[in-house]
Design an enzyme around this catalytic site. Structure first.
Site, PDB file in Angstrom:
ATOM      1  N   GLY A 197      46.535 -21.345  27.231  1.00  8.29           N
ATOM      2  CA  GLY A 197      47.042 -22.491  27.964  1.00  8.29           C
ATOM      3  C   GLY A 197      46.689 -22.352  29.437  1.00  8.29           C
ATOM      4  O   GLY A 197      45.611 -21.849  29.772  1.00  8.29           O
ATOM      5  N   CYS A 198      47.575 -22.758  30.298  1.00 10.50           N
ATOM      6  CA  CYS A 198      47.332 -22.733  31.743  1.00 10.50           C
ATOM      7  C   CYS A 198      46.905 -21.348  32.215  1.00 10.50           C
ATOM      8  O   CYS A 198      47.646 -20.381  32.065  1.00 10.50           O
ATOM      9  CB  CYS A 198      48.602 -23.148  32.471  1.00 10.50           C
ATOM     10  SG  CYS A 198      48.521 -22.914  34.253  1.00 10.50           S
ATOM     11  N   PHE A 199      45.712 -21.260  32.791  1.00 13.65           N
ATOM     12  CA  PHE A 199      45.235 -19.945  33.211  1.00 13.65           C
ATOM     13  C   PHE A 199      46.021 -19.362  34.368  1.00 13.65           C
ATOM     14  O   PHE A 199      46.053 -18.152  34.539  1.00 13.65           O
ATOM     15  CB  PHE A 199      43.728 -19.899  33.458  1.00 13.65           C
ATOM     16  CG  PHE A 199      43.102 -20.955  34.328  1.00 13.65           C
ATOM     17  CD1 PHE A 199      43.791 -21.611  35.327  1.00 13.65           C
ATOM     18  CD2 PHE A 199      41.765 -21.272  34.137  1.00 13.65           C
ATOM     19  CE1 PHE A 199      43.173 -22.569  36.117  1.00 13.65           C
ATOM     20  CE2 PHE A 199      41.130 -22.224  34.936  1.00 13.65           C
ATOM     21  CZ  PHE A 199      41.843 -22.876  35.932  1.00 13.65           C
TER      22      PHE A 199
END
Length: 195
Positions: A23-25
């Site tokens: 998901g969101c890095f």
């Protein structure tokens, strides 16, 4: 004074690399920054066909790339298997549509392996998790062969450290920690020092 041929006798620390899409890095990078034995993390893109992808191209969802983090670690201090255990417990590996509030192809989970040894370790880890009964739904995170990793733009690197208020607000409103804790209970974020 150095040894033969002017080389020093000091041992060089071993390094290896893991690449995880979760998901969101920003969140994956921040989580792994706090793992003992992790030397460096870099947010970026991997898995697609588009060369030199940008955030705009990847987030549009047509590049095939996922947001991911390249993790350089000291295998004498933390094993790849341990990093996998930490990864599983910091994401929802049963969600094939993204992670928490972030939906779409670029936010899907994946483990990108760089060697046959990593592939075998990742497959065994996934099989053990699937057989454990810890999760009520199937583990859908794929294990993929690593392709070229493209570092993300500078403003994405160390985002949690550089923009702590914005990052904390994002992470809270996205429901990431609440989702991980609901799924994993007291195993959530195990191995991450600050959680």
């Amino acid at each position: 004074m150095g040894g033969a041929f002017g080389l020093t006798t000091q041992a060089v620390a071993a390094e290896d690399t893991a690449i995880f899409a979760g998901g969101c890095f920003w969140c994956v990078e921040s989580d792994f920054d706090h793992v003992p034995g992790v030397l460096k993390t870099t947010s970026g893109y991997i898995g697609g066909e588009t060369p030199n992808p940008t955030y705009e191209i990847v987030s549009a969802g047509s590049s095939g790339h996922l947001e991911a983090v390249e993790i350089v670690f000291d295998p004498d201090k933390v094993s790849y298997a341990k990093l996998l255990d930490i990864f599983w417990r910091s994401v929802d590996p049963t969600d094939d549509g993204g992670q928490f509030c972030d939906r779409g192809e670029s936010y899907k989970t994946a483990i990108f392996v760089t060697s046959d040894t990593q592939k075998s370790t990742a497959e065994n880890s996934k099989a053990a998790l699937s057989a454990s009964g810890l999760l009520s739904d199937p583990v859908v995170t794929p294990i993929r062969t690593a392709t070229k990793f493209y570092p993300a733009e500078d403003y994405h690197q160390n985002y949690a450290e550089i923009n702590p208020i914005r990052y904390s607000f994002y992470r809270l409103t996205c429901g990431r920690d609440a989702g991980v804790e609901a799924l994993w209970g007291d195993q959530a974020h195990s191995g991450i020092m600050d959680h």
